[in-house]
Design an enzyme around this catalytic site. Structure first.
Site, mmCIF file in Angstrom:
data_model
loop_
_atom_site.group_PDB
_atom_site.id
_atom_site.type_symbol
_atom_site.label_atom_id
_atom_site.label_comp_id
_atom_site.label_asym_id
_atom_site.label_seq_id
_atom_site.Cartn_x
_atom_site.Cartn_y
_atom_site.Cartn_z
ATOM 1 N N VAL A 133 42.755 32.362 41.849
ATOM 2 C CA VAL A 133 44.229 32.395 41.190
ATOM 3 C C VAL A 133 43.933 32.576 39.567
ATOM 4 C CG1 VAL A 133 46.202 30.997 40.756
ATOM 5 C CG2 VAL A 133 44.744 30.698 42.844
ATOM 6 N N ASP A 202 50.340 39.178 46.834
ATOM 7 C CA ASP A 202 49.337 38.807 46.254
ATOM 8 C C ASP A 202 49.675 37.556 45.517
ATOM 9 O OD1 ASP A 202 46.511 39.224 45.077
ATOM 10 O OD2 ASP A 202 47.978 38.842 43.159
ATOM 11 N N LYS A 206 48.639 33.156 45.938
ATOM 12 C CA LYS A 206 48.017 32.309 44.939
ATOM 13 C C LYS A 206 48.691 31.178 44.838
ATOM 14 C CE LYS A 206 46.202 36.473 42.664
ATOM 15 N NZ LYS A 206 46.628 37.285 41.494
#
Ligand code: NAP
Length: 436
Positions: A133, A202, A206
């Site tokens: 992240v 995406d 995270k």
């Protein structure tokens, strides 16, 4: 000085090659700071011949990731292959052999984090994932260690650099989504297949990792709301600016209250952010994460969210921590499941403010019809504005700012509004965040 600690590097792509390069270059620095020497003993890569020709030491290259697991001189396994089944197998087999694991694989953690950390607990082996992240931003360590004494009230993150670049170009240069995406691809900021960056997933992976770490239970991906940036138009940026907002793809994580075990909400979507808020000024490929802790108040973490060097920096930090954990075993294995009874708010109950852009017939009575539907559903309008029309046809844009309403309420309103004769195109709806 002890024997060097052996590292097995699985993957030598963009990230893996950077880790190898920086680990060699900073080996002495790390040795001085840690009092431990780190040595890469094995590297798994599909095309070993190509990598040997590039100058990587042929004697440690292998096309079989299992060689890392089976090599007793490898004590730390760094997984940067970015695969699903193979990476999961590598991680679980490494843990079972009591090797400390470092991974950058956000998609894998978001989907299999629970399984991975159950194995870590069973075998007492830590798993580190700082690079998963925010690239080079040390947000995992901050949540895990620096903010350990805080209930996390909220996290707001710009955690996908590709989409932030696209949105920045739409805002600053007035580009449409396809043009901004093509520009991001030509500059190498977007993959040839940019789906996961632009559809929000995406960032969602995270957000799942951040939420799980902050609230102590693995948040299921089907309990979060995810919307991408593909439907935004340059008109939305223009109108938002006239109203005093920028538009960002935000990962938003909130607890109902600053109490242990409180219900949480996790969502990723384009968001109107007040221009004065610091997140509105995070531009280009940069990432930023604002964390509100009940003791510390507001904090902000900013930096490069991807790329070889920032990602390598995060992995070097994990490798150093992994090496220390081998020497002094630790209780925190990277994720402490402290909120086992945590739950996510049902999506329909999530409350937001909204921006609506409608395309309506240019005739009297239209606003009254739409306002009537909203009033029926107990939804309040905070402002209405009718920007200059760009086309000369019989339709005009109508922008409305909507007071707090639930997903279910606004969904029902949009269904009825879209059925009106006077509404000529699908209505654009963007959520608004005020960071109170
Ligand atoms: N790129 C970034 O900026 C960034 C940032 C944060 C996190 N990450 C994460 O880091 C991970 C790696 O990303 P990347 O950009 O470095 O990917 P990449 O450039 O595609 O590299 C993948 C590497 O893994 C190797 N590999 C793949 N499958 C393998 C297998 N079965 N056995 C052995 N080696 C195998 C490939 O070998 P070949 O070279 O022979 O094909 C390649 O060297 C991903 O999980 C990604 O999400 C990336």
């Amino acid at each position: 000085m002890q024997q060097p600690i052996g590292i097995g590097l699985a993957g030598l792509g963009n990230v893996g090659a950077g880790v190898y390069k920086h680990l060699l270059a900073n080996r002495n620095l790390l040795r001085e700071r840690l009092g431990l020497d780190l040595e890469v003993r094995r590297i798994a890569v599909r095309d070993t011949a190509r990598r040997a020709a590039e100058g990587f030491p042929a004697e440690i290259l292998t096309p079989h990731w299992r060689d890392l697991v089976e090599d007793p001189s490898v004590q730390i396994v760094v997984e940067v292959m970015g695969r699903k089944e193979e990476s999961l197998a590598l991680i679980l087999e490494s843990i079972a052999r009591k090797k400390v694991v470092v991974t950058a694989n956000k998609a894998l953690l978001a989907e299999h984090g629970r399984e991975i950390f159950e194995a870590a607990t069973q075998y007492g082996v830590p798993v580190f994932y700082e690079a998963a992240v925010g690239g080079g931003i040390p947000i995992i360590k901050a949540l895990r260690e620096a903010l350990i004494g805080n209930h996390i009230v909220s996290i707001h993150g710009i955690i996908n650099g590709t989409s932030n670049y696209i949105l920045t170009r739409m805002q600053e240069a007035g580009l449409g989504f396809p043009e901004a995406l093509a520009e991001a691809q030509s500059k190498g900021y977007a993959e040839p297949d940019p789906s996961f960056d632009v559809n929000g997933w995406d960032a969602a992976h995270k957000a799942v990792i951040l939420a799980s770490l902050a609230y102590g239970f693995w948040v299921p991906t089907d309990k979060i709301f995810v919307e991408g940036i593909e439907a935004l138009t340059s008109a939305d940026f223009r109108f938002a600016r006239q109203l005093g907002y920028g538009i960002k793809l935000l990962g938003i994580i909130k607890a109902k209250s600053a109490e242990f075990g409180s219900e949480i909400e996790v969502r990723v979507h384009p968001t109107l952010v007040p221009e004065k808020h610091v997140l509105a000024s995070v531009n280009g490929v940069f990432n930023a994460v604002a964390v509100h802790g009940n003791v510390v108040g507001e904090t902000l973490f900013y930096g490069r969210g991807a790329g070889q060097d920032p990602t390598s920096s995060a992995i070097l930090c994990d490798i150093a921590e992994a090496a220390e954990a081998l020497v002094n075993p630790r209780r925190n294995l990277g994720f402490m499941p402290h909120g086992l009874y945590g739950s996510c708010k049902p999506l329909d109950e999530i409350l937001c403010e909204y921006y609506l852009r409608l395309c309506v017939q240019d005739r009297p009575g239209v606003i009254a019809q739409i306002a009537g539907i909203l009033a029926d559903l107990h939804i309040g309008i905070s402002s209405i504005f009718q920007p200059e029309s760009e086309d000369e046809g019989s339709t005009v844009p109508l922008v409305m700012m909507i007071h707090t309403a639930s997903h279910a309420q606004i969904g029902a309103a949009l269904e009825r509004i879209s059925a009106l004769d006077c509404v000529r195109k699908p209505t654009q709806m963007i959520r608004v965040e005020h960071f109170s």
